[in-house]
Design an enzyme around this catalytic site. Structure first.
Site, short mmCIF file in Angstrom:
data_model
loop_
_atom_site.label_atom_id
_atom_site.label_comp_id
_atom_site.label_asym_id
_atom_site.label_seq_id
_atom_site.Cartn_x
_atom_site.Cartn_y
_atom_site.Cartn_z
N CYS A 82 0.85 -1.18 0.03
CA CYS A 82 0.04 0.02 0.11
C CYS A 82 0.78 1.22 0.04
O CYS A 82 1.63 1.55 -1.02
CB CYS A 82 -1.25 0.00 1.10
SG CYS A 82 -2.50 1.01 0.92
N HIS A 98 -3.77 -5.16 0.63
CA HIS A 98 -3.10 -5.76 1.95
C HIS A 98 -3.24 -7.42 2.20
O HIS A 98 -4.47 -7.90 2.45
CB HIS A 98 -3.95 -5.19 3.15
CG HIS A 98 -3.61 -3.90 3.35
ND1 HIS A 98 -2.66 -3.30 4.28
CD2 HIS A 98 -4.15 -2.49 2.89
CE1 HIS A 98 -2.50 -1.93 4.08
NE2 HIS A 98 -3.73 -1.34 3.36
N GLU A 110 -2.18 -9.03 4.36
CA GLU A 110 -2.06 -9.66 5.69
C GLU A 110 -3.56 -9.74 6.44
O GLU A 110 -3.62 -10.49 7.63
CB GLU A 110 -1.37 -8.56 6.62
CG GLU A 110 -1.79 -7.27 7.00
CD GLU A 110 -1.49 -6.24 5.80
OE1 GLU A 110 -1.63 -5.05 6.16
OE2 GLU A 110 -0.86 -6.83 4.75
#
Length: 509
Positions: free
Chosen positions: A79, A167, A169
């Site tokens: 990001c 993202h 994660e």
């Protein structure tokens, strides 16, 4: 030499989550602020740049010095990290016409790119950014796109340097762990051998080297962190560890006796100190929450210091500090605004001239629990809900008396035992009973009563930073309410707290 992944933090709410995901892959990692990059040696196998609340276009946007990283070891920008690499090398990053937040799908993946090996076109990812990379520098190649974001991911030609706009994660990126595995294992070459067993072995040896034959004193609370810290130190230095467990009179019913017994069965050198009356005297007539916390914390330090001085030649204080506490203390924007004093006694007073040893300061809470199981700690310590350092002192609203403590201990015992009996305890992150400074009219038999109100609280969470109230079955709540009112003299009304964090905190004080 412990191999690792370095995560540079630009202030993203997801930075700790990146670290937890990398740890789940059995790879050790550390988070450091973008402006405090440690020396990169052979142990650092790769670097991840986090997201950020900043825009790369902001005047005060974070700018890291990547001179010892870029082009030398694998680098992944997530990001903001991706946008920074693009902008800093001559690309064009502009505010998105529509803020891209939420689920998206990868409409294009470069199947020859090592970062996306094993991932599928159409894979769901999570976007959270207000800027978009509109143009890449010449040496940057697009390796992923969505229908709305042409530059969903890129690689720099001739380098193991990557940027992604999503993202990986977060849970909503369904193949995010595949991407992270590709980066840390396949691209960075990490061995994935960082396990609870390997941690215990290396940490115990490190503690032996650090402490030698020195004596260590440690304050036990009955909680997970101090218990696991004690067991690691015990393995390293045996009887040179002196544990002190202070009964502040604000513990759960029978907790002092139960926990002391369990510690002694584990072979720990532990001394129990009955200081109930001392704490209650210090708290007499005090109602203000922050003042109560400080009195409880200061009284604990006084009692602990007196007991520590009875042990000759102590040089170290053992503490159960865990990694999120360390990260918070050196965060990009400094420690968060204090909403209330930390639940546990923090800091070391100047008059205690001891060096500090913190065996858990590289571990997350879930990792501490795993280590504790490996060390043989009983489940009632490892799996217990978080319990604040001030104990029931911050669950009795208003001033604290021995009678109020008795009432709340009885209520709390019925509630917690009920959750266990109905197999609900492990489905809840934290449960608490709160004694309110409110009395209400009731009827018991033919008599009118004017007695206390208690509130029951149960929340679900993963880390305590945010929490949703738990939807406990009505039948359970009805049964517990009935049992409390019938068995606990002084209570005639039970209510259930249905507020989440934020805006409410988990504890009431």
């Amino acid at each position: 030499m412990q191999e690792s992944i370095l995560i540079l933090d630009f202030g993203s709410q997801y930075t700790q989550l990146i670290a937890r995901r990398v740890r789940e892959l059995n790879v050790y990692c550390e988070i450091h602020p973008f402006n405090k990059i440690p020396k990169i040696d052979a142990s650092v196998k790769g670097v991840i740049l986090s997201g950020s609340p900043f825009s790369v276009r902001d005047k005060n946007a974070p700018i890291p010095d990547l001179s010892q990283i870029r082009g030398k070891i694998p680098l992944l920008g997530v990001c903001y990290g991706a946008q920074f690499l693009a902008q800093a090398n001559g690309g064009n990053v502009e505010p998105s016409k529509i803020r891209e937040y939420g689920r998206a799908n990868l409409s294009f993946i470069d199947q020859n790119c090592h970062l996306f090996r094993g991932m599928n076109t159409g894979s769901q990812v999570w976007m959270s950014h207000g800027d978009t990379i509109l143009a890449l520098p010449p040496e940057f190649e697009i390796i992923a796109s969505t229908n709305d974001v042409k530059v969903g991911g890129y690689q720099i030609k001739g380098e193991q340097t990557y940027g992604i706009q999503f993202h990986p994660e977060v849970f909503h990126s369904t193949e995010g762990m595949t991407l992270l595995h590709n980066f840390v294992a396949n691209i960075s070459g990490c061995m994935q051998d960082w396990t609870p067993d390997s941690f215990i072995e290396t940490e115990v040896e490190r503690l032996r080297q650090q402490l030698g034959t020195d004596k260590v004193v440690l304050g036990l609370s009955g909680g997970v962190d101090s218990s696991v810290a004690a067991m690691l130190l015990h393995r390293a230095i045996g009887s040179n560890l002196y544990c002190i467990f202070v009964d502040n009179g604000l513990l759960r019913k029978n907790e002092f006796e139960k926990v002391i017994h369990s510690y002694r069965n584990l072979g720990l050198n532990v001394k129990g100190v009955d200081a109930k009356s001392r704490f209650l005297e210090a708290l007499a007539g005090v109602s203000e929450p922050e003042k109560k916390r400080k009195i409880i914390g200061n009284t604990f330090i006084e009692v602990f210091d007196e007991e520590a001085h009875l042990i000759q030649d102590v040089k170290w204080l053992g503490q159960g500090t865990i990694y999120p506490d360390v990260i918070e203390s050196v965060s990009v924007n400094g420690p968060s605004v204090t909403i209330k004093s930390h639940h546990n006694v923090g800091g070391l007073p100047d008059f205690m001239k001891l060096k500090v040893v913190e065996p858990l300061n590289t571990l997350f809470k879930d990792e501490v629990r795993i280590i504790g199981r490996q060390l043989g700690l009983p489940s009632f310590i490892i799996d217990r809900h978080p319990f604040p350092g001030p104990g029931l002192g911050i669950r009795i609203l208003g001033d604290i008396t021995a009678e109020k403590v008795r009432i709340l201990q009885e209520v709390d015992d019925i509630y917690i035992e009920g959750l266990i009996k109905h197999q609900l305890y492990d489905k809840v992150w934290q449960a608490a009973a709160i004694l309110l400074p409110v009395q209400s009219v009731g009827v018991m038999g033919d008599e009118r009563t004017y007695e206390n109100v208690v509130a029951l609280r149960a929340v679900g969470s993963t880390d305590g930073m945010t929490a949703d109230w738990s939807h406990l079955p009505y039948e359970f709540l009805a049964a517990i309410s009935n049992e409390i009112i019938n068995k606990v003299k002084g209570v005639n009304r039970v209510v259930y707290d249905i507020s989440s964090k934020p805006p409410a905190t988990i504890e009431w004080e």
